[in-house]
Write an enzyme that holds these catalytic residues in place. Structure first.
Site, PDB file in Angstrom:
ATOM      1  N   THR A   1       0.799  -1.225   0.000  1.00 25.04           N
ATOM      2  CA  THR A   1       0.000   0.000   0.000  1.00 25.04           C
ATOM      3  C   THR A   1       0.833   1.277   0.000  1.00 25.04           C
ATOM      4  O   THR A   1       0.644   2.157  -0.840  1.00 25.04           O
ATOM      5  CB  THR A   1      -0.952   0.003   1.210  1.00 25.04           C
ATOM      6  OG1 THR A   1      -1.868  -1.078   1.078  1.00 25.04           O
ATOM      7  CG2 THR A   1      -1.730   1.315   1.288  1.00 25.04           C
TER       8      THR A   1
ATOM      9  N   HIS B   1      -8.364  -8.806   1.534  1.00 28.79           N
ATOM     10  CA  HIS B   1      -7.513  -9.636   2.391  1.00 28.79           C
ATOM     11  C   HIS B   1      -8.323 -10.733   3.074  1.00 28.79           C
ATOM     12  O   HIS B   1      -7.853 -11.856   3.245  1.00 28.79           O
ATOM     13  CB  HIS B   1      -6.846  -8.774   3.460  1.00 28.79           C
ATOM     14  CG  HIS B   1      -5.597  -8.091   3.008  1.00 28.79           C
ATOM     15  ND1 HIS B   1      -4.455  -8.766   2.672  1.00 28.79           N
ATOM     16  CD2 HIS B   1      -5.316  -6.775   2.827  1.00 28.79           C
ATOM     17  CE1 HIS B   1      -3.516  -7.909   2.313  1.00 28.79           C
ATOM     18  NE2 HIS B   1      -4.017  -6.684   2.391  1.00 28.79           N
TER      19      HIS B   1
END
Length: 543
Positions: free
Chosen positions: A76, A303
């Site tokens: 990220t 996720h």
């Protein structure tokens, strides 16, 4: 007399025309990063999208179909930094979400800054700034061009998703605090929250959305683009023992934290973005403003459930409606044709290995979380010295140089032993000496991807490449969910869409790295390139 009036009107009209032709920039640029979005989601879920969300950008804008991240690791913080700086971690320094600090011998968070305090929110999430980012961003260059007359705002559920895109001198960066259920900032940006942010927070949207249930937007049987509900490897969610719709959100004990893992985390961010348009007066004059919006809930959902889940599909169907609402607000507040937007992702995601194994496809788990203990034991057997490895993280090994220096060993001795051992380890595709990576300038794909992500002052001594389809597993064998970080296409291939003022309608199948976005926006705005930019403008966008 009438003729004189006509001549004057004609001259005035010509003057207006020249003035309009002289406008070289949009009134507002909106940068959108959708955390963990695969490029294929544009097409796999296409039939469920509205006409005004993703389809508006795809059908009336410019699409780069073969856009990829061009470094390791695909995570990220490096993703957001690379999109906005136009370069890779080798240059901008954000090598991971957090990394082992070799000098201070501790883990460092990508946007941590102990000198800052919270403004709004809670204390533990307020020590934040862009201090670790080592180059300017396209937003910085806009601020420099206009000498701070441009308004620049970053926002996200995640702090790093707001801070890194906004750059070093924005008007503000805001992120969501899971303790209070409110948007906050730090003392780097503000002494107090603006009135409009306080007013927005008082609505209590997080608490309101968590009073209901998460059911699919369309009947679940219509989601034929995804696998069965409760597939192998999906992580139990919201207090349930299995990952199946519907989810009773109000039954969960920490609803303000849970919202970030539901589609409504994206919704409250979209509402916050719309509130900023009017309250900050974005795009209301001839000085171009910039609004950076990073949607994080897609990452949390991905996720937990993986890319082929009903939950991920429903999250994107709902995000599409949030985007449609945001674009409509831009039309109303800024004006049709007066704003430019780009949409991309900070990385994509691997399939859940357990689900892939059921389909007889290559995938499995390796043990990064237990590697330090296991490898130190092997080194102790070989050399009689314990704790020669300080950290194993982000698929890199950090050696204890002080301890090695106090012994009769050399760093080369330890590296050679470890590289030989790791090459024989299941799940590890290749092992490289960090010194070789730091000085690499060749064309080998694996090595060049590592080199682009290698920062000499922050990266490790030994770097690993894991097998395709493999991810880090749980030491106890309780493997659920998935992750990202590799240089394989399932992690690198992301959407890249441009739309609006100055953008040509069309698409290209040519390869473009994600680092081309910032130079493209710089060219669109006729401003300076970010200081470390290595990407190139995508000329097809303008032709």
């Amino acid at each position: 007399m009438n003729r004189i009036i006509l001549v004057i009107v004609g001259l005035f009209s010509g003057f207006v025309g020249v003035s309009q032709e002289g406008v070289k920039r949009p009134k507002l640029v909106v940068g959108i990063v959708v955390d963990q979005m695969r490029e294929e989601y544009l097409y796999r879920f296409y039939d469920h999208y509205s006409e005004g969300g993703f389809k508006r950008l795809m059908n009336d804008g410019f699409e780069v179909k073969n856009a990829h991240f061009n470094y390791i690791p695909t995570k990220t913080a490096p993703g957001h930094a690379s999109v906005y700086t136009g370069t890779t971690p080798r240059v901008h320094g954000i090598i991971a979400n957090d990394w082992y600090d070799k000098e201070e011998k501790r883990y460092r968070y990508c946007v941590e800054d102990e000198t800052m305090t919270q403004v709004g929110g809670s204390a533990e999430t307020g020590k934040i700034s862009p201090v670790n980012l080592q180059t300017t961003t396209v937003t910085d260059e806009l601020a420099l061009f206009y000498q701070e007359r441009a308004k620049i705002i970053g926002m996200s559920i995640k702090d790093r998703g707001a801070v890194l895109p906004a750059g070093h001198q924005p008007d503000a960066a805001y992120w969501y605090d899971t303790q209070t259920g409110e948007f906050m900032t730090s003392s780097y940006y503000k002494e107090a929250l603006p009135k409009w942010v306080k007013k927005f927070n008082k609505q209590g949207l997080a608490d309101s959305y968590m009073q209901g249930a998460w059911e699919t937007f369309f009947p679940i049987e219509k989601y034929v683009e995804s696998g069965d509900d409760n597939r192998a490897g999906e992580r139990p969610f919201a207090g349930k023992n299995e990952a199946t719709f519907p989810y009773d959100l109000k039954a969960y004990s920490k609803p303000r934290s849970l919202i970030k893992s539901t589609p409504w985390g994206n919704t409250i961010l979209a509402e916050f973005a719309k509130a900023s348009l009017e309250s900050e007066g974005l795009g209301q004059d001839e000085v171009t403003d910039f609004l950076a919006v990073s949607f994080s809930s897609t990452d949390y959902v991905g996720h937990t459930f993986g890319p082929y889940s009903k939950e991920v599909e429903d999250t994107y169907v709902r995000l599409d409606r949030d985007l449609e609402s945001l674009f409509q607000a831009l039309d109303e507040k800024v004006g049709k044709g007066q704003w430019t937007v780009f949409l991309t992702a900070d990385h994509a995601v691997a399939p859940i290995p357990e689900a892939m194994k059921e389909k007889h496809m290559p995938a499995d788990y390796w043990g990064e979380r237990s590697a330090r203990e296991v490898l130190n034991a092997k080194l102790n057997e070989a050399f009689g010295i314990d704790s020669l490895i300080e950290s194993v993280s982000n698929e890199q090994l950090f050696l204890n140089h002080d301890l090695i220096g106090e012994s009769s060993l050399t760093v080369s001795d330890v590296k050679a032993y470890l590289i030989s051992l790791l090459k024989k380890t299941d799940g590890i595709n290749a092992v490289y000496d960090g010194d070789d990576i730091s000085n690499y300038s060749g064309n080998n794909y694996d090595v060049s991807m590592l080199a682009a992500g290698y920062n000499q002052h922050r990266s490790g001594d030994i770097l690993l490449i894991i097998n395709s389809g493999w991810i880090d597993g749980d030491p106890n064998g309780e493997n659920t969910g998935t992750t990202h970080g590799s240089h394989y296409s399932y992690d690198t291939h992301v959407p890249m869409l441009f739309y609006g003022w100055g953008v040509h309608k069309g698409k290209t199948y040519d390869y473009h790295p994600i680092t081309d976005i910032a130079p493209t926006i710089s060219m669109l705005l006729n401003i300076g390139l970010p200081s470390g930019a290595t990407g190139q403008p995508i000329v097809e966008v303008f032709e």
